[in-house]
Design an enzyme around this catalytic site. Structure first.
Site, PDB file in Angstrom:
ATOM      1  N   ILE A  46      45.108  40.216  37.217  1.00 51.62           N
ATOM      2  CA  ILE A  46      45.732  38.927  37.474  1.00 51.62           C
ATOM      3  C   ILE A  46      46.293  38.462  36.137  1.00 51.62           C
ATOM      4  CG2 ILE A  46      43.505  37.747  37.231  1.00 51.62           C
ATOM      5  CD1 ILE A  46      44.588  35.571  39.148  1.00 51.62           C
ATOM      6  N   TYR A  85      36.748  32.992  35.985  1.00 46.26           N
ATOM      7  CA  TYR A  85      36.147  33.646  37.149  1.00 46.26           C
ATOM      8  C   TYR A  85      34.874  32.940  37.607  1.00 46.26           C
ATOM      9  CZ  TYR A  85      39.438  37.367  36.000  1.00 46.26           C
ATOM     10  OH  TYR A  85      40.579  38.066  35.727  1.00 46.26           O
ATOM     11  N   GLU A  92      36.374  43.588  36.737  1.00 45.24           N
ATOM     12  CA  GLU A  92      35.857  43.813  35.390  1.00 45.24           C
ATOM     13  C   GLU A  92      36.660  42.951  34.428  1.00 45.24           C
ATOM     14  OE1 GLU A  92      35.113  47.643  37.609  1.00 45.24           O
ATOM     15  OE2 GLU A  92      37.014  46.698  37.082  1.00 45.24           O
ATOM     16  N   ASN A 124      36.359  38.235  26.390  1.00 42.42           N
ATOM     17  CA  ASN A 124      37.363  37.359  27.001  1.00 42.42           C
ATOM     18  C   ASN A 124      36.693  36.140  27.629  1.00 42.42           C
ATOM     19  OD1 ASN A 124      39.572  36.187  28.229  1.00 42.42           O
ATOM     20  ND2 ASN A 124      40.395  38.123  28.999  1.00 42.42           N
TER      21      ASN A 124
END
Length: 155
Positions: free
Chosen positions: A79, A125, A113, A118
């Site tokens: 994404i 998420y 993943e 990050n």
């Protein structure tokens, strides 16, 4: 999770003609970007779906999402949103489209993943209910780094 309605004029299934636009977003979003041939492979994979996002007044794609739907599971492959359009809700729009939109029927779990470093993506998420469920050692290159496995299960 409540079903939401989506302005489907903003999201469309990608075609080979969209690959150069997707690749531009990819190159500015990832330290080890995919080659166009990898995206082409996703377009021809029967389990894979690639969608691009456009604002009505934008000619170019400004975001994309790739996922694979197998049985009752969706793996979110990628994404990304163009840098100058981030923090405007486009990534959230794409995630909601996958988590509660037309492709989520009969889906029980989602996974993906993400690089361990990050933090921004991990927070992103987690706001959708994803939890860390494992680690893949040395999963990423450029630089070499572990991946966190994140999972979301529907109730």
């Amino acid at each position: 999770m409540q079903k939401k309605t989506y302005d489907l004029t903003k999201i469309k299934k990608a075609t080979p003609q969209d690959l150069s636009e997707i690749h531009l977003i990819e190159k500015e979003s990832f330290s080890n970007p995919w080659k166009i041939s990898f995206f082409s492979g996703e377009l021809s994979n029967v389990f894979s779906n690639t969608f691009i996002y456009r604002e009505k007044d934008e000619e170019q794609a400004i975001g994309f999402i790739i996922f694979r739907k197998i049985a009752d599971t969706i793996e979110i492959i990628k994404i990304a949103v163009k840098k100058n359009y981030r923090d405007m809700g486009i990534g959230s729009f794409l995630m909601n489209f996958i988590l509660s939109g037309p492709y989520s029927d009969e889906i029980l779990s989602f996974f993906l993943e993400v690089r361990t470093s990050n933090d921004e993506a991990i927070r992103f998420y987690k706001k959708f209910g994803f939890n860390i469920t494992g680690i893949r050692k040395n999963y990423y290159s450029n630089p070499t780094e572990d991946a966190l496995i994140l999972n979301f299960r529907k109730n």
